[in-house]
Write a protein that holds these residues in place. Structure first.
Motif, PDB file in Angstrom:
ATOM      1  N   ALA A   3      -8.641  13.503  19.022  1.00  0.00           N
ATOM      2  CA  ALA A   3      -7.530  12.445  19.441  1.00  0.00           C
ATOM      3  C   ALA A   3      -7.770  11.213  18.846  1.00  0.00           C
ATOM      4  O   ALA A   3      -6.652  10.722  18.405  1.00  0.00           O
ATOM      5  CB  ALA A   3      -7.885  12.288  21.018  1.00  0.00           C
ATOM      6  N   PHE A   4      -9.029  10.752  18.201  1.00  0.00           N
ATOM      7  CA  PHE A   4      -9.065   9.360  17.679  1.00  0.00           C
ATOM      8  C   PHE A   4      -9.176   9.353  16.449  1.00  0.00           C
ATOM      9  O   PHE A   4      -9.311   8.294  15.560  1.00  0.00           O
ATOM     10  CB  PHE A   4     -10.485   8.595  18.388  1.00  0.00           C
ATOM     11  N   THR A   5      -9.174  10.646  15.688  1.00  0.00           N
ATOM     12  CA  THR A   5      -9.352  10.650  14.265  1.00  0.00           C
ATOM     13  C   THR A   5      -8.226  11.369  13.373  1.00  0.00           C
ATOM     14  O   THR A   5      -7.571  10.865  12.642  1.00  0.00           O
ATOM     15  CB  THR A   5     -10.621  11.222  13.634  1.00  0.00           C
ATOM     16  N   VAL A   6      -8.055  12.463  13.904  1.00  0.00           N
ATOM     17  CA  VAL A   6      -6.997  13.303  13.336  1.00  0.00           C
ATOM     18  C   VAL A   6      -5.614  13.138  13.801  1.00  0.00           C
ATOM     19  O   VAL A   6      -4.573  13.302  13.115  1.00  0.00           O
ATOM     20  CB  VAL A   6      -7.347  15.000  13.233  1.00  0.00           C
ATOM     21  N   ARG A   7      -5.471  13.231  15.098  1.00  0.00           N
ATOM     22  CA  ARG A   7      -4.170  12.861  15.720  1.00  0.00           C
ATOM     23  C   ARG A   7      -3.393  11.843  15.447  1.00  0.00           C
ATOM     24  O   ARG A   7      -2.281  12.012  15.241  1.00  0.00           O
ATOM     25  CB  ARG A   7      -4.255  13.268  17.278  1.00  0.00           C
ATOM     26  N   PRO A   8      -3.875  10.416  15.386  1.00  0.00           N
ATOM     27  CA  PRO A   8      -3.008   9.318  15.279  1.00  0.00           C
ATOM     28  C   PRO A   8      -2.117   9.505  13.874  1.00  0.00           C
ATOM     29  O   PRO A   8      -2.658   9.750  12.770  1.00  0.00           O
ATOM     30  CB  PRO A   8      -3.961   8.120  15.169  1.00  0.00           C
ATOM     31  N   ALA A   9      -0.706   9.017  14.356  1.00  0.00           N
ATOM     32  CA  ALA A   9       0.108   9.056  13.164  1.00  0.00           C
ATOM     33  C   ALA A   9       1.339   8.340  13.441  1.00  0.00           C
ATOM     34  O   ALA A   9       1.516   8.318  14.739  1.00  0.00           O
ATOM     35  CB  ALA A   9       0.603  10.589  12.690  1.00  0.00           C
ATOM     36  N   VAL A  10       1.995   7.958  12.443  1.00  0.00           N
ATOM     37  CA  VAL A  10       3.317   7.412  12.654  1.00  0.00           C
ATOM     38  C   VAL A  10       4.490   8.192  12.240  1.00  0.00           C
ATOM     39  O   VAL A  10       4.184   8.391  11.002  1.00  0.00           O
ATOM     40  CB  VAL A  10       3.254   5.831  12.317  1.00  0.00           C
ATOM     41  N   PHE A  11       5.629   8.247  12.626  1.00  0.00           N
ATOM     42  CA  PHE A  11       6.744   8.970  12.083  1.00  0.00           C
ATOM     43  C   PHE A  11       8.036   8.340  12.231  1.00  0.00           C
ATOM     44  O   PHE A  11       8.381   7.746  13.344  1.00  0.00           O
ATOM     45  CB  PHE A  11       7.046  10.408  12.853  1.00  0.00           C
ATOM     46  N   VAL A  12       8.504   7.876  11.037  1.00  0.00           N
ATOM     47  CA  VAL A  12       9.672   7.301  11.151  1.00  0.00           C
ATOM     48  C   VAL A  12      10.959   7.613  10.409  1.00  0.00           C
ATOM     49  O   VAL A  12      10.730   8.374   9.387  1.00  0.00           O
ATOM     50  CB  VAL A  12       9.422   5.667  10.370  1.00  0.00           C
ATOM     51  N   ASN A  13      12.298   7.340  10.770  1.00  0.00           N
ATOM     52  CA  ASN A  13      13.340   7.878  10.133  1.00  0.00           C
ATOM     53  C   ASN A  13      14.093   6.731  10.406  1.00  0.00           C
ATOM     54  O   ASN A  13      14.159   5.719  10.868  1.00  0.00           O
ATOM     55  CB  ASN A  13      13.586   9.048  10.561  1.00  0.00           C
ATOM     56  N   ASN A  14      15.389   7.046  10.074  1.00  0.00           N
ATOM     57  CA  ASN A  14      16.726   6.114  10.357  1.00  0.00           C
ATOM     58  C   ASN A  14      16.884   5.731  11.868  1.00  0.00           C
ATOM     59  O   ASN A  14      17.534   4.777  12.295  1.00  0.00           O
ATOM     60  CB  ASN A  14      18.095   6.427   9.878  1.00  0.00           C
ATOM     61  N   ASP A  15      16.686   6.574  12.632  1.00  0.00           N
ATOM     62  CA  ASP A  15      16.881   6.579  14.362  1.00  0.00           C
ATOM     63  C   ASP A  15      15.596   5.920  14.980  1.00  0.00           C
ATOM     64  O   ASP A  15      16.090   5.265  15.990  1.00  0.00           O
ATOM     65  CB  ASP A  15      17.139   8.012  14.844  1.00  0.00           C
ATOM     66  N   ARG A  16      14.487   6.200  14.582  1.00  0.00           N
ATOM     67  CA  ARG A  16      13.429   6.034  15.414  1.00  0.00           C
ATOM     68  C   ARG A  16      12.266   5.950  14.864  1.00  0.00           C
ATOM     69  O   ARG A  16      11.910   6.303  13.673  1.00  0.00           O
ATOM     70  CB  ARG A  16      13.411   6.766  16.710  1.00  0.00           C
ATOM     71  N   VAL A  17      11.122   5.409  15.774  1.00  0.00           N
ATOM     72  CA  VAL A  17       9.620   5.226  15.294  1.00  0.00           C
ATOM     73  C   VAL A  17       8.826   6.066  16.368  1.00  0.00           C
ATOM     74  O   VAL A  17       9.049   5.760  17.397  1.00  0.00           O
ATOM     75  CB  VAL A  17       9.059   4.078  14.878  1.00  0.00           C
ATOM     76  N   ARG A  18       8.093   7.096  16.065  1.00  0.00           N
ATOM     77  CA  ARG A  18       7.448   7.973  16.765  1.00  0.00           C
ATOM     78  C   ARG A  18       5.967   7.587  16.486  1.00  0.00           C
ATOM     79  O   ARG A  18       5.606   7.946  15.641  1.00  0.00           O
ATOM     80  CB  ARG A  18       7.791   9.234  16.837  1.00  0.00           C
ATOM     81  N   VAL A  19       5.258   6.976  17.416  1.00  0.00           N
ATOM     82  CA  VAL A  19       3.929   6.592  17.465  1.00  0.00           C
ATOM     83  C   VAL A  19       2.975   7.671  18.047  1.00  0.00           C
ATOM     84  O   VAL A  19       3.090   7.630  19.391  1.00  0.00           O
ATOM     85  CB  VAL A  19       3.514   5.257  18.097  1.00  0.00           C
ATOM     86  N   ARG A  20       2.215   8.318  17.449  1.00  0.00           N
ATOM     87  CA  ARG A  20       1.272   9.188  18.013  1.00  0.00           C
ATOM     88  C   ARG A  20      -0.066   8.620  18.175  1.00  0.00           C
ATOM     89  O   ARG A  20      -0.949   8.874  17.209  1.00  0.00           O
ATOM     90  CB  ARG A  20       1.282  10.670  17.297  1.00  0.00           C
ATOM     91  N   ASN A  21      -0.580   8.178  19.303  1.00  0.00           N
ATOM     92  CA  ASN A  21      -1.975   7.757  19.510  1.00  0.00           C
ATOM     93  C   ASN A  21      -2.863   8.823  20.354  1.00  0.00           C
ATOM     94  O   ASN A  21      -2.358   9.914  20.549  1.00  0.00           O
ATOM     95  CB  ASN A  21      -1.692   6.504  20.518  1.00  0.00           C
ATOM     96  N   PRO A  22      -4.005   8.545  20.326  1.00  0.00           N
ATOM     97  CA  PRO A  22      -5.015   9.421  20.770  1.00  0.00           C
ATOM     98  C   PRO A  22      -4.538  10.102  22.157  1.00  0.00           C
ATOM     99  O   PRO A  22      -4.680  11.346  22.172  1.00  0.00           O
ATOM    100  CB  PRO A  22      -6.067   8.591  20.995  1.00  0.00           C
ATOM    101  N   LEU A  23      -4.093   9.527  22.963  1.00  0.00           N
ATOM    102  CA  LEU A  23      -3.939  10.187  24.331  1.00  0.00           C
ATOM    103  C   LEU A  23      -2.396  10.360  24.974  1.00  0.00           C
ATOM    104  O   LEU A  23      -2.133  10.960  25.700  1.00  0.00           O
ATOM    105  CB  LEU A  23      -4.436   9.620  25.413  1.00  0.00           C
ATOM    106  N   ARG A  24      -1.399   9.811  24.056  1.00  0.00           N
ATOM    107  CA  ARG A  24      -0.010   9.641  24.227  1.00  0.00           C
ATOM    108  C   ARG A  24       0.919   9.437  23.167  1.00  0.00           C
ATOM    109  O   ARG A  24       0.648   8.821  22.070  1.00  0.00           O
ATOM    110  CB  ARG A  24       0.449   8.914  25.462  1.00  0.00           C
TER     111      ARG A  24
END
Length: 203
Positions: free
Chosen positions: A65-86
């Motif tokens: 959750a705290f090391t491998v999972r966090p990521a940010v996905f961006v494109n023209n429509d939105r930003v998706r923030v994948r944090n440890p628990l949500r």
């Protein structure tokens, strides 16, 4: 892309931002945990294997959750923030500001604030970038802007700000903020904690 489409309206494949250092540390911790836990399960006697199973169930999801999972996905429509628990999905029209001071954060127009775990702010990287900038300015003079690599978090934030500014007016970039809890991480961690508590209570 057809001739009627502008660069802003063309499709923008998801770009992913992660912390390489965090992922490397997480992989090492996972390897160590599985190695020690597996050894305890195979070689342990009595209740030791059960304690090992409970510990692995608890530790592995937390490390992921705290090391491998966090990521940010961006494109023209939105930003998706994948944090440890949500995971927080924000259409660009809902974004008010994106900052990277002591931590990376997204501020929405309704006043909410979400931290970006995948983009930790490194003061060391910022100092290094500042030193490089000063050296480059002295070398090329003030008549030309020097090219200096920014700190990772600052560079990612700059790109996301640009995308937010360009795409917020688009109809495809409108909508509501959506939040999804990472039950696939929470459930096994809770199961491991419960099993460990039962084993400790049983003496």
């Amino acid at each position: 892309m057809t001739s009627s489409q502008s660069p802003v309206e063309s499709s923008y494949a998801d770009r992913v931002f992660r912390s390489p250092a965090g992922m490397a540390g997480g992989v090492l911790l996972l390897g160590l945990t599985l190695w020690l836990g597996g050894d305890a399960v195979v070689r342990g006697d009595g209740r030791t294997p059960w304690f090992a199973v409970a510990a692995v169930l608890l530790i592995v999801p937390v490390v992921v959750a705290f090391t491998v999972r966090p990521a940010v996905f961006v494109n023209n429509d939105r930003v998706r923030v994948r944090n440890p628990l949500r995971t927080i999905t924000l259409p660009w029209a809902t974004v008010d500001d994106i900052q990277a001071r002591y931590s990376s954060e997204i501020h929405t127009k309704d006043g909410a604030k979400y931290q970006i775990w995948a983009l930790p702010v490194s003061l060391r990287q910022r100092k290094r970038a500042s030193r490089q900038l000063m050296k480059a300015e002295r070398a090329v003079g003030s008549d030309r802007e020097p090219e200096v690599k920014m700190a990772q978090a600052d560079e990612a934030i700059r790109e996301m700000r640009m995308l937010a500014e360009l795409n917020a007016p688009r109809p495809q970039a409108k909508g509501e903020v959506r939040i999804r809890w990472a039950y696939e991480v929470i459930a096994p961690a809770v199961a491991g904690a419960v099993l460990l508590a039962v084993l400790l209570a049983a003496g």
